[in-house]
Design an enzyme around this catalytic site. Structure first.
Site, mmCIF file in Angstrom:
data_model
loop_
_atom_site.group_PDB
_atom_site.id
_atom_site.type_symbol
_atom_site.label_atom_id
_atom_site.label_comp_id
_atom_site.label_asym_id
_atom_site.label_seq_id
_atom_site.Cartn_x
_atom_site.Cartn_y
_atom_site.Cartn_z
ATOM 1 C CD GLN A 28 25.065 23.415 -16.970
ATOM 2 O OE1 GLN A 28 25.350 22.244 -17.194
ATOM 3 N NE2 GLN A 28 23.834 23.805 -16.677
ATOM 4 C CE1 TYR B 107 26.204 15.831 -11.019
ATOM 5 C CE2 TYR B 107 25.040 17.709 -11.927
ATOM 6 C CZ TYR B 107 25.344 16.361 -11.954
ATOM 7 O OH TYR B 107 24.779 15.551 -12.907
ATOM 8 N NE ARG C 9 18.975 24.320 -14.639
ATOM 9 C CZ ARG C 9 18.704 23.131 -15.169
ATOM 10 N NH1 ARG C 9 19.674 22.332 -15.571
ATOM 11 N NH2 ARG C 9 17.441 22.745 -15.303
ATOM 12 N NE ARG D 101 13.606 14.457 -19.632
ATOM 13 C CZ ARG D 101 12.928 13.911 -18.631
ATOM 14 N NH1 ARG D 101 12.890 12.607 -18.481
ATOM 15 N NH2 ARG D 101 12.270 14.668 -17.783
ATOM 16 C CB CYS E 290 9.513 14.611 -24.545
ATOM 17 S SG CYS E 290 10.424 13.731 -23.249
ATOM 18 C CB CYS F 124 17.558 11.000 -24.230
ATOM 19 S SG CYS F 124 16.428 11.400 -22.875
ATOM 20 C CB CYS G 36 15.168 10.968 -29.393
ATOM 21 S SG CYS G 36 13.377 11.143 -29.090
ATOM 22 C CD GLN H 48 6.241 -6.141 -29.933
ATOM 23 O OE1 GLN H 48 6.862 -6.072 -28.873
ATOM 24 N NE2 GLN H 48 6.663 -6.877 -30.949
ATOM 25 C CB ALA I 125 0.858 -7.848 -47.100
#
Length: 666
Positions: free
Chosen positions: A103, A174, A222, A323, A346, A352, A363, A424, A461
């Site tokens: 690419q 781009y 693309r 991803r 994902c 990432c 990841c 969490q 524990a």
């Protein structure tokens, strides 16, 4: 029986080649680069995805000219030195039946000259909203250099045994997209002023690319399906016509569709809560304009169901994923075998994206990314002599350790003093916008169900109970708890004094965890004080605002949640919160609380001001390691390994990473 994803796993012809299925791994940065070239870690990375069953891989964007170096880790596609490594890569990928494409691309104005010490090149001197560097206006000799760079990139791709070239730079704002868009191309020469002229450079590059690779290799482009809300930017109808004009040359074999520019990067790689498949409708319009060519759709294509529907409905011929395949390189195989519950999802955290700012790709909950040779599929060694191992703590780190230990053949008991697994991550997942994060824990819980791990919920524990259990080894993953003293990091001496900020012991001062667990205990007017600059404060602020509290988010930093610049969603999060009514107050710290009056201090001028009424104050000021059990076990001489926040409160990624390492060592 008909396969539920029958369309997804049909072969497809792409110009002179055939892909074994409709799953396309789209290009993304890895930062595995050394000396502007590929490495053995690249070979392992791409081979892992090919082995996982993907049909086509487009490798990361590669520079066509020295002026496109946002950081050191960029492949120079215009340098013949890439050819031997192309040969290594193609051999490794072809072994598993996948196609491999290069690419070549140029960023244009969407970069700066910090790394290469060169001016930024663009069709017109308009700075990028992210990099804000004034570009040099390209003359025709500069344009010729860019064409030559793309030409060399195509030549070396063919010499390297690749299957084709995907011409990039049109999408994402781009360089070629800058030439195409009237928003960024103000030229009056043959490369500007009309649709035909703005398209000229693109067609020149495609023509040279096809000439170099011949008729035996694939050539694709693309493009965007939508630039987003950019004044005078290109929308779907414009891109559909561009696709038609390029297709009319007869020189390309497919069109891959994305969205966005650096002015709205959450169209390129959005975080949660952006919905899956958000680019499908725009891609469908492109497909309708070029029905004779295979069209690739992308944009949070994370589930087999969504991917199958995109193809079955005619919106596209192939499904692009980046991803999704970073999180689980075996996604195609698991989908084909209808093992949907085993797919590591994902979750749209964009760890990432944050990782490649200063380190190779990672990841948030796949520890093997970038280290496939050492930690990828098939690398887990079975133990000769199983051991009895206790894991203490049922958060992501503890569950990851337990899973890997069990997969290696150890006898594992997982202790969690709470009533549920997840740690969490469960706090964050309580927020509607971040509910997908719950899949980090959810996937681990699902995987543990297929092992022999004994799970003890509601059991705390202790050194004594673990000693009595006769375990050969213990993994401590007891996590951390929120700090409550109220002092900001601007007062380090206070942290060791044992004193609390005046008033933080009141009933209406709570931690982030408490606020997320039960927001109904908070009053209507809420202040969230953030001293971290991470995602924590915005999660709780958004959650409370959505649940009909009026929130003022106060931070000691110069802006709210600056660390979200790494995940690229800082602007999107600011927009969501401010649109919802959250008030931002930067450069302030809490100086004291007196019932419903909060005194704020300007961190620069030391001036104070008061807020009232503040019915509830939520502190987001860091955490302390819960390491008492760890030290007790060490003193007792027990073989123990500590992972995650009980070592030092950090990120979900660190807990899972350290868990995997520890479980592989035992």
């Amino acid at each position: 029986m008909t396969h539920p994803y029958g369309h997804l796993f049909e072969p497809i012809t792409i110009g002179p080649k055939e892909a074994k299925n409709r799953i396309w791994m789209t290009a993304h940065s890895t930062q595995l680069v050394k000396d502007h070239n590929f490495t053995d870690r690249h070979v392992a990375y791409y081979a892992e995805r090919a082995k996982g069953g993907v049909g086509v891989i487009t490798m990361e964007a590669m520079a066509t000219h020295p002026t496109t170096q946002p950081y050191e880790g960029k492949i120079f596609a215009f340098d013949r030195a890439v050819v031997p490594n192309y040969q290594k890569l193609s051999a490794a990928v072809h072994e598993h039946g996948a196609l491999l494409l290069a690419q070549p691309w140029h960023r244009g104005r969407e970069t700066n000259g910090v790394v290469n010490r060169l001016p930024v090149w663009a069709p017109s001197s308009i700075p990028c909203t992210v990099y804000r560097e004034m570009p040099h206006v390209m003359d025709e000799s500069n344009i010729a250099e860019i064409v030559e760079g793309y030409t060399l990139a195509a030549r070396y791709a063919a010499e390297g045994g690749l299957d084709g070239v995907e011409v990039h730079g049109l999408a994402h704002g781009y360089l070629l997209g800058q030439f195409l868009s009237p928003a960024t191309n103000h030229r009056t020469d043959q490369y500007g002023g009309s649709d035909e002229n703005r398209l000229r450079l693109v067609l020149e590059i495609i023509e040279r690319t096809r000439y170099e690779v011949g008729s035996d290799l694939i050539v694709g482009v693309r493009i965007n399906g939508d630039d987003g809300e950019v004044e005078s930017g290109l929308r779907t109808e414009h891109w559909a016509q561009i696709a038609r004009s390029i297709a009319d040359t007869g020189l390309i074999d497919y069109v891959s569709v994305s969205q966005g520019t650096y002015q709205n990067r959450m169209l390129i790689y959005p975080t949660t809560p952006r919905e899956q498949g958000y680019q499908v409708d725009a891609t469908r319009q492109i497909k309708q304009m070029v029905p004779e060519l295979p069209v690739v759709v992308a944009g949070r294509m994370t589930s087999p169901e969504k991917a199958e529907h995109a193809i079955a409905s005619g919106a596209a011929d192939m499904v692009g994923m980046a991803r999704t395949l970073i999180a689980d390189p075996e996604w195609p195989r698991k989908a084909q075998e209808q093992r949907e519950r085993d797919i590591r999802p994902c979750v749209g955290a964009n760890h990432c994206m944050a990782s490649i700012v200063s380190a190779p790709l990672a990841c948030i909950h796949n520890p093997a990314v970038g280290r496939e040779a050492e930690m990828g599929t098939g690398t887990l060694e079975q133990v000769v002599t199983p051991r009895s191992v206790a894991v203490v703590g049922g958060g992501p780190g503890g569950m990851r350790a337990a899973l890997t230990l069990a997969q290696r053949g150890h006898e594992v008991t997982l202790f969690e003093r709470g009533t549920e697994l997840g740690g969490q991550v469960n706090w964050i997942a309580r927020s509607e916008s971040y509910s997908e994060w719950g899949s980090i824990a959810g996937w681990l819980i699902t995987q543990l169900q297929d092992t022999s791990v004994k799970i003890e919920l509601g059991v705390e524990a202790t050194v004594e109970s673990l000693a009595a259990g006769g375990y050969d080894s213990v993994v401590v993953a007891t996590g951390s708890s929120p700090l409550r003293h109220g002092w900001s990091m601007n007062h380090p001496a206070r942290w060791g004094s044992g004193d609390q900020l005046p008033g933080v012991d009141q009933f209406n001062v709570v931690t982030m965890q408490e606020a997320l667990q039960d927001h109904t205990q908070l009053g209507p007017q809420v202040m969230v004080f953030d001293d971290l600059g991470t995602r924590h404060a915005v999660v709780v602020a958004e959650h409370l605002q959505k649940n009909r509290h009026q929130v003022e988010l106060v931070t000691s930093l110069s802006s709210v949640a600056p660390e979200l610049a790494g995940t690229r969603d800082v602007g999107w999060v600011h927009k969501r919160l401010r649109t919802a009514g959250v008030v931002f107050t930067p450069n302030r710290e809490v100086a004291g609380v007196d019932e419903d009056v909060v005194t704020l201090r300007d961190v620069h001028t030391d001036e104070t001001e008061q807020r009232e009424p503040v019915d509830s104050l939520v502190l987001v000021t860091g955490s302390k390691a819960e390491d008492a059990l760890l030290h007790g076990l060490l003193q007792a001489g027990v073989e123990v390994r500590a992972i995650g926040d009980c070592v030092s409160p950090r990120r979900v990624f660190n807990a899972i990473w350290e868990a995997e390492l520890a479980a592989r060592e035992i």
